[in-house]
Design a protein around this motif. Structure first.
Motif, PDB file in Angstrom:
ATOM      1  N   LEU A 145      28.924 -17.767   2.060  1.00  0.00           N
ATOM      2  CA  LEU A 145      28.671 -18.729   3.250  1.00  0.00           C
ATOM      3  C   LEU A 145      28.446 -20.187   2.783  1.00  0.00           C
ATOM      4  CD1 LEU A 145      24.740 -18.375   4.428  1.00  0.00           C
ATOM      5  CD2 LEU A 145      25.583 -20.680   3.635  1.00  0.00           C
ATOM      6  N   GLU A 146      28.831 -20.809   2.095  1.00  0.00           N
ATOM      7  CA  GLU A 146      29.437 -21.777   1.592  1.00  0.00           C
ATOM      8  C   GLU A 146      30.045 -22.728   2.376  1.00  0.00           C
ATOM      9  OE1 GLU A 146      28.283 -19.941  -0.798  1.00  0.00           O
ATOM     10  OE2 GLU A 146      26.550 -20.472  -1.119  1.00  0.00           O
ATOM     11  N   ASN A 147      31.501 -21.560   2.650  1.00  0.00           N
ATOM     12  CA  ASN A 147      32.696 -22.375   3.246  1.00  0.00           C
ATOM     13  C   ASN A 147      32.332 -21.740   4.280  1.00  0.00           C
ATOM     14  OD1 ASN A 147      35.622 -22.544   2.860  1.00  0.00           O
ATOM     15  ND2 ASN A 147      35.259 -20.879   3.647  1.00  0.00           N
ATOM     16  N   LEU A 148      31.645 -21.255   5.497  1.00  0.00           N
ATOM     17  CA  LEU A 148      31.665 -21.248   6.800  1.00  0.00           C
ATOM     18  C   LEU A 148      31.034 -22.112   7.083  1.00  0.00           C
ATOM     19  CD1 LEU A 148      30.904 -17.284   6.824  1.00  0.00           C
ATOM     20  CD2 LEU A 148      32.909 -18.032   7.922  1.00  0.00           C
ATOM     21  N   SER A 149      29.938 -22.752   6.498  1.00  0.00           N
ATOM     22  CA  SER A 149      29.280 -23.847   6.931  1.00  0.00           C
ATOM     23  C   SER A 149      29.935 -25.193   7.315  1.00  0.00           C
ATOM     24  CB  SER A 149      28.009 -23.748   5.632  1.00  0.00           C
ATOM     25  OG  SER A 149      28.235 -24.081   4.763  1.00  0.00           O
ATOM     26  N   ASN A 150      30.932 -25.046   5.788  1.00  0.00           N
ATOM     27  CA  ASN A 150      31.904 -26.498   5.733  1.00  0.00           C
ATOM     28  C   ASN A 150      32.907 -25.999   7.347  1.00  0.00           C
ATOM     29  OD1 ASN A 150      30.374 -27.394   3.425  1.00  0.00           O
ATOM     30  ND2 ASN A 150      32.398 -26.628   2.234  1.00  0.00           N
ATOM     31  N   GLN A 151      33.841 -25.182   7.292  1.00  0.00           N
ATOM     32  CA  GLN A 151      34.264 -24.784   7.961  1.00  0.00           C
ATOM     33  C   GLN A 151      33.616 -25.058   9.748  1.00  0.00           C
ATOM     34  OE1 GLN A 151      37.845 -23.524   8.332  1.00  0.00           O
ATOM     35  NE2 GLN A 151      37.785 -23.901   5.707  1.00  0.00           N
ATOM     36  N   PHE A 152      32.611 -24.547   9.732  1.00  0.00           N
ATOM     37  CA  PHE A 152      32.148 -24.438  11.341  1.00  0.00           C
ATOM     38  C   PHE A 152      31.293 -26.188  11.748  1.00  0.00           C
ATOM     39  CE2 PHE A 152      33.998 -20.474  10.755  1.00  0.00           C
ATOM     40  CZ  PHE A 152      34.803 -20.192  12.205  1.00  0.00           C
ATOM     41  N   PHE A 200      22.893 -22.322   8.551  1.00  0.00           N
ATOM     42  CA  PHE A 200      23.910 -21.051   9.248  1.00  0.00           C
ATOM     43  C   PHE A 200      23.135 -19.597   9.318  1.00  0.00           C
ATOM     44  CE2 PHE A 200      27.477 -18.224   8.509  1.00  0.00           C
ATOM     45  CZ  PHE A 200      28.476 -18.711   9.293  1.00  0.00           C
ATOM     46  N   SER A 201      22.341 -18.917   8.392  1.00  0.00           N
ATOM     47  CA  SER A 201      22.392 -17.695   8.790  1.00  0.00           C
ATOM     48  C   SER A 201      21.158 -16.952   9.680  1.00  0.00           C
ATOM     49  CB  SER A 201      21.381 -17.325   6.959  1.00  0.00           C
ATOM     50  OG  SER A 201      22.027 -17.699   5.920  1.00  0.00           O
ATOM     51  N   GLU A 202      20.379 -18.366   9.977  1.00  0.00           N
ATOM     52  CA  GLU A 202      18.949 -18.780  10.870  1.00  0.00           C
ATOM     53  C   GLU A 202      20.423 -18.882  11.957  1.00  0.00           C
ATOM     54  OE1 GLU A 202      16.300 -21.025  13.244  1.00  0.00           O
ATOM     55  OE2 GLU A 202      16.458 -21.847  11.287  1.00  0.00           O
ATOM     56  N   TYR A 203      21.364 -19.684  12.123  1.00  0.00           N
ATOM     57  CA  TYR A 203      21.966 -19.696  13.338  1.00  0.00           C
ATOM     58  C   TYR A 203      22.985 -18.292  13.994  1.00  0.00           C
ATOM     59  CZ  TYR A 203      26.669 -20.756  16.249  1.00  0.00           C
ATOM     60  OH  TYR A 203      27.508 -20.695  17.135  1.00  0.00           O
ATOM     61  N   PHE A 204      23.818 -17.230  12.655  1.00  0.00           N
ATOM     62  CA  PHE A 204      23.832 -16.636  12.282  1.00  0.00           C
ATOM     63  C   PHE A 204      23.213 -15.415  13.472  1.00  0.00           C
ATOM     64  CE2 PHE A 204      26.428 -12.204  11.662  1.00  0.00           C
ATOM     65  CZ  PHE A 204      27.529 -12.343  11.884  1.00  0.00           C
TER      66      PHE A 204
END
Length: 287
Positions: A198-205, A212-216
């Motif tokens: 999750l941490e990497n994805l949040s940085n990437q996007f 992020f979890s709420e957005y997904f």
């Protein structure tokens, strides 16, 4: 039920048929089917749908299937076993080839029939040309044919995988463009545990970790963690059905802590053990 077998790791045949005389049967091999001419209906397990000229299907081992021919049909059958991927001379490693194949099989919706999306004319034309080139090389059988066929098969698998990925991305983009790109990234890096944290994805996007979890969840029927687990289990299904990889090896490839972690997760999601899944009966179909 009859199980059709091939004796060599790779075969390709053209058959022109007015009547499908074989009973519904299963394979011990993978089969890519291209419909050059004709029309009718195909049955896979208990699902039936029409086929027509230009359609391309991928049939995994042990799926029951048959054809009900309405108009004389010319079939191209490319048949290969998992042994084809284990050859030392093959372009790329067994693992890389099987990852690509498992990705296609685990995400290909067989009920929809044709593996190439309607409207993708250039993609379909390219794939058809590759299939016909493979057939020509198979007939020529000179010193270079085997290597050329391997290269062409690599291209075929990459095209199929790209089409599967596009389905995911387009579904996501219909909800939100960024979400479609997130889905693409996850599917592209599903074997890399670090990249899909999750941490990497949040940085990437550029989405905060707390949001992020709420957005997904807002754009998906699953939470982020559920989506990742289900995507990995789809791949695990394919490995357990179609390869000789051990549970321990599959667990390692898919980023589970160990074989016990994978086994417990599998049972929780499928309400059966991996062994029960491997031994499960496949539904029988009829014309």
């Amino acid at each position: 039920m009859e199980v059709e077998q091939i004796l060599k790791p790779f075969e390709i045949h053209i058959e022109k048929l007015k009547i499908w005389e074989k009973r519904p049967h299963r394979h011990n091999f993978f089969e890519l089917v291209y419909i050059d001419k004709g029309e009718g209906r195909q049955c896979i397990n208990q699902s039936k749908f029409p086929y027509a000229a230009g359609n391309i299907f991928l049939l995994p081992p042990l799926d029951c299937h048959s054809f009900n021919i309405k108009k004389e049909t010319t079939f191209y059958f490319i048949r290969f076993t998992d042994l084809y991927f284990s050859k030392e001379t093959l372009n790329g490693s067994y693992g890389d080839w099987f990852k690509k194949l498992s990705y296609v099989l685990s995400n290909y919706n067989k009920v929809a029939g044709d593996i190439i999306k309607t409207g993708s004319c250039l993609e379909r034309e390219l794939l058809v040309n590759l299939i016909k080139q493979i057939h020509q090389e198979y007939l020529s059988k000179d010193d270079y044919s085997e290597t050329v066929i391997e290269s062409l098969m690599t291209s075929v698998l990459n095209i199929l995988a790209r089409n599967i990925e596009r389905r995911y991305v387009e579904e996501g983009r219909n909800r939100d463009y960024k979400f479609g790109e997130i889905i693409r990234y996850i599917q592209h890096n599903i074997y890399d545990k670090e990249k899909i944290r999750l941490e990497n994805l949040s940085n990437q996007f550029n989405v905060s970790p707390t949001y992020f979890s709420e957005y997904f969840k807002k754009h998906s029927e699953y939470s982020f963690q559920e989506y990742v687990i289900k995507s990995k289990l789809k791949l695990a299904e394919s490995y357990f059905k179609h390869s000789e990889y051990s549970i321990k090896e599959v667990a390692y490839m898919l980023g589970f802590t160990d074989s016990s972690h994978l086994s417990k997760t599998f049972k929780k999601n499928y309400n059966m053990t991996i062994l029960e899944f491997k031994k499960g009966d496949i539904q029988v179909c009829s014309n």
